[in-house]
Design a protein around this motif. Structure first.
Motif, short mmCIF file in Angstrom:
data_model
loop_
_atom_site.label_atom_id
_atom_site.label_comp_id
_atom_site.label_asym_id
_atom_site.label_seq_id
_atom_site.Cartn_x
_atom_site.Cartn_y
_atom_site.Cartn_z
N VAL A 24 0.83 -1.21 0.00
CA VAL A 24 0.00 0.00 0.00
C VAL A 24 0.87 1.27 0.00
O VAL A 24 0.69 2.14 -0.85
CB VAL A 24 -1.02 -0.02 1.16
CG1 VAL A 24 -1.72 1.33 1.28
CG2 VAL A 24 -2.05 -1.13 0.94
N VAL A 53 2.12 6.72 -6.80
CA VAL A 53 1.08 7.64 -7.26
C VAL A 53 1.51 9.09 -6.99
O VAL A 53 1.43 9.96 -7.87
CB VAL A 53 -0.26 7.34 -6.57
CG1 VAL A 53 -1.27 8.45 -6.83
CG2 VAL A 53 -0.82 6.00 -7.05
N VAL A 105 -6.02 5.73 2.57
CA VAL A 105 -4.88 6.18 1.75
C VAL A 105 -5.32 6.39 0.30
O VAL A 105 -5.13 7.45 -0.29
CB VAL A 105 -3.72 5.15 1.82
CG1 VAL A 105 -2.66 5.46 0.78
CG2 VAL A 105 -3.11 5.15 3.21
N PHE A 106 -5.93 5.35 -0.28
CA PHE A 106 -6.24 5.43 -1.71
C PHE A 106 -7.38 6.40 -2.00
O PHE A 106 -7.36 7.11 -3.01
CB PHE A 106 -6.57 4.03 -2.27
CG PHE A 106 -5.37 3.13 -2.33
CD1 PHE A 106 -4.16 3.61 -2.81
CD2 PHE A 106 -5.44 1.81 -1.92
CE1 PHE A 106 -3.04 2.79 -2.88
CE2 PHE A 106 -4.33 0.98 -1.99
CZ PHE A 106 -3.13 1.48 -2.46
N LEU A 120 -5.97 9.92 -1.88
CA LEU A 120 -5.16 10.19 -3.08
C LEU A 120 -6.04 10.39 -4.30
O LEU A 120 -5.85 11.32 -5.09
CB LEU A 120 -4.20 9.03 -3.33
CG LEU A 120 -2.94 8.98 -2.48
CD1 LEU A 120 -2.14 7.72 -2.81
CD2 LEU A 120 -2.08 10.21 -2.74
N LEU A 165 -6.58 13.59 -6.69
CA LEU A 165 -6.25 13.54 -8.12
C LEU A 165 -7.42 13.98 -8.98
O LEU A 165 -7.24 14.68 -9.98
CB LEU A 165 -5.81 12.13 -8.51
CG LEU A 165 -4.45 11.68 -7.97
CD1 LEU A 165 -4.19 10.22 -8.30
CD2 LEU A 165 -3.33 12.54 -8.55
#
Lengths: 264, 439
Positions: free
Chosen positions: A88, A95, B381-382, B385, B389
């Motif tokens: 992760v 990214v 986290v994702f 992000l 974005l």
């Protein structure tokens, strides 16, 4: 005639090695970018050293993951799930780093100074996160526990050592690609080796990393069903030389040292 | 620890939905816009004028910004299967893994390499080689979409396999590659992507025409390209969507019944599936499945009227340059293709529940054995992000679209500003003042 499983292992190793040698260079350069480039303009030059290769480099890892899930689907799932806590941050770092690189040059003029400084921060932090996460992942794989995240001093030492290798690889790449003050700074750390000598040495070391990891992974007996491999492996073997030729062509087109900024 | 398992399942599903949905937003525009850019560049290369070259650079720049942000979301997608859904790779890896592998190597690898050449090789390559590069990028982007939909088609309608020891084995590759669930969706998504690009071009152009900026010739042309692209794309999307509805009625009767709100049929199917697979809830969430489909259909109806009217209006010069109500409508319509895309995708994927591989593997049996804390951590986290974005991308696209073709970095001759970096000095002058691109 090697068995189709052996060929699958060879393909996996080939793409992983390609990633570490090629993308390792731009990740390493990103790690040392604040040292190489002291001003906005110098850092832009540092990024220009690998900009044309960036997409082509990182796609080797996408391909590695593709070969992994295609030829060793069960092991891929077990490794990624087992190393969840490492993968992760690795992806997040990737990214953040890519976003910083791609978006840095998109806000121009005086108003963009803060923006570009922020993107530089994203590139440096992202690059370090990726390199350290690779070290951490390798500590688990090489320590014989691919299904469990490595802990303790071994994990710390491996992470730092692998990150240092990435940085050294990036410095060698920068010394072979840059001009002007950033080149001088890279040269000072790389030492008085022949142009590209340091890069060649770190490239060999970088190539050894995935090979060592591959020997530690229980790849034998973990391959996909014969019906799948019988189609997939020959197809990949036919395509791979073409992909290598195209990438070699890209490196040839952009082989000269960079003297000015690029699109990024 | 029953509640932990169900929490992990919910979190993993939410994470997959958000990452896949976030990625899909970028893909929709990328896939359509690259086609437009390739066509514009073909015209510019075959003896087009200065205007054609500027069109390529302006729309190419918006494409590249969107692509760059989209690619990083795609990277997370690829690793999601192994990270959160190792049951899927365990049971269905022999088919799903292979199609994903071919996508990465045969399509995406080539696309990325050539895109790098196209972006950075602008004034270094011959113009024919440069044109070939963007066409290879376009065709491999299509190939990529095809292979992803072959993978997704297998999840929705598993064909060409047999089950050995509880695991899927590839039996008939041709059936996997010609799965109707994949082919129809591929055409539908491709046409939808062109529709998205058409709406995007028309809206950006309408903004400039509405504001009466000096680039009226440039944006008059662009508006026509967008509108003339959007109408046929809308028709093709509708036709392929209709064919999919008919195909779903046969292949996934439960999804079809939920969509039609046919309670009697649902009760019958639930009894039939219980008899076949044992006790369980075989009816997907009506709110998501039916809701997704309705959002898609409503957005689509609005788009169809707008594109039909636009198709007629765009023939009249006066309307293109002066019909301000139409300009406002086109600007306001930008979210419509995205709503339709996301709605249709929610309908497709939510409607296949409780299965991850229809009739073969339940979603709850595919999720990785992880702790809720780990799942929550990666979700935060994702999602953070991706949200950042999406916002950054929208802001940058808006910024570059507003600035117009006078300030485009893509394709600028690097040799011209090697000595004087405009970033360090006052605002950038018009790129047009630089040596003309070699078209």
């Amino acid at each position: 005639m090697p068995s189709v499983e052996t060929l699958a292992v060879a393909l996996l190793g080939f793409y992983a090695t390609g990633y570490f040698v090629l993308a390792g260079a731009d990740i390493g350069t990103g790690m040392v970018a604040p040292y190489l480039g002291r001003t906005d303009r110098e850092r832009r030059l540092v990024i220009a050293s690998f900009a044309p290769f960036l997409l082509g480099n990182e796609v080797w890892l996408v391909a590695t993951a593709g070969v992994f899930v295609g030829c060793f689907p069960v092991l891929e799932g077990e490794l990624l799930t087992g190393q969840f806590a490492v993968v992760v941050p690795l992806l997040a770092g990737w990214v953040v780093r890519d976003a910083g690189l791609w978006l840095r040059g998109r806000v121009t003029g005086r108003a963009g100074r803060g923006w570009r400084a922020g993107c530089d921060g994203a590139v440096v932090c992202g690059s370090w996160t990726v390199a350290l996460a690779w070290g951490w992942l390798l500590a688990g794989v090489l320590g014989g526990t691919p299904g469990r995240v490595a802990t303790g001093a071994v994990a710390v030492v491996t992470s730092v050592a692998v990150a240092a290798l990435f940085a050294a690889h990036g410095l060698g790449f920068a010394a072979a690609r840059l001009t002007g003050p950033p080149y001088e700074r890279a040269r000072r750390l790389v030492g008085r080796t022949r142009a590209g000598g340091s890069f060649a040495l770190t490239a060999v070391l970088m190539a050894a990393v995935p090979v060592a990891a591959g020997t530690a992974l229980p790849l034998a007996g973990a391959a996909a069903d014969g019906a799948t491999l019988g189609l997939l492996v020959p197809a990949l073997l036919v395509v791979t030389p073409l992909l290598v030729a195209v990438q070699a062509g890209t490196w040839w087109v952009f082989r000269h040292r960079v003297t000015g900024p690029s699109y990024l | 620890m029953e509640s932990d398992a169900s929490e992990v399942l919910d979190l993993a599903r939410l994470q997959f939905a958000l990452t896949a949905g976030g990625h899909f937003l970028f893909v929709a525009l990328t896939l359509g816009l690259v086609t437009v850019v390739a066509c514009l560049q073909t015209k510019a290369t075959f003896g087009g004028g200065e205007l054609d070259a500027r069109l390529v650079r302006f729309w190419g720049q918006l494409y590249v910004v969107n692509y760059a942000v989209g690619i990083v979301t795609g990277i997370v997608m690829e690793f999601q299967f192994g990270l959160s859904w190792s049951g899927l790779t365990h049971h269905a890896g022999n088919v799903l893994g292979a199609t994903l592998a071919v996508e990465t190597i045969v399509a995406f690898f080539v696309e990325s390499t050539f895109l790098g050449l196209w972006i950075f090789g602008w004034n270094r390559m011959g113009r024919w080689a440069h044109l070939a590069a963007i066409w290879i990028v376009t065709l491999t982007a299509y190939a990529s979409a095809y292979w992803i939909l072959v993978s997704n088609g297998f999840l929705n309608n598993p064909v060409g396999h047999r089950v050995e020891d509880g695991r899927v084995v590839l039996a008939d590759p041709a059936a996997v590659l010609t799965n109707p669930s994949a082919l129809l969706a591929f055409g539908h998504v491709l046409a939808g992507a062109l529709l998205t690009a058409g709406f995007f071009m028309a809206a950006v152009s309408a903004y400039h025409l509405f504001r009466r900026t000096p680039e009226w010739v440039f944006f008059g042309r662009s508006l026509r390209v967008g509108v003339f692209l959007a109408f046929p794309a809308a028709v093709v999307t509708a036709v392929l969507g209709g064919l999919q509805m008919a195909s779903i009625a046969v292949l996934q009767p439960v999804k079809s019944a939920v969509f039609r709100h046919d309670t009697a049929e649902l009760a019958r199917l639930q009894a039939e599936l219980t008899a076949r697979f044992g006790p369980g809830d075989y009816i997907p969430s009506e709110a998501w499945t039916r809701g997704g489909a309705l959002v898609m259909l409503i957005a689509f109806a609005l788009m169809l009227y707008l594109t039909l009217a636009g198709f007629v209006l765009a023939f009249f010069r006066n309307a293109v340059f002066r019909f301000r109500v139409w300009h406002v409508a086109l600007i306001a319509a930008v979210p419509l293709p995205y709503l339709a895309m996301i709605g249709g995708w929610v309908f497709r994927e939510a409607g296949r529940q409780p299965w991850v591989v229809y009739g073969l593997l339940r979603t709850e049996d595919a999720v990785s054995d992880l702790s809720p804390a780990a799942m929550r951590f990666s979700l935060v986290v994702f999602t953070t992000l991706f949200a950042a974005l999406v916002v950054l991308n929208a802001w940058l696209l808006g910024r570059h679209a507003r600035r117009g073709p006078g300030d485009v970095a893509l394709g600028r001759d690097e040799r011209a500003d090697a000595d004087t970096d405009p970033r360090d000095g006052p605002p950038v002058g018009p790129a047009d003042a630089l040596p003309a691109p070699r078209y």
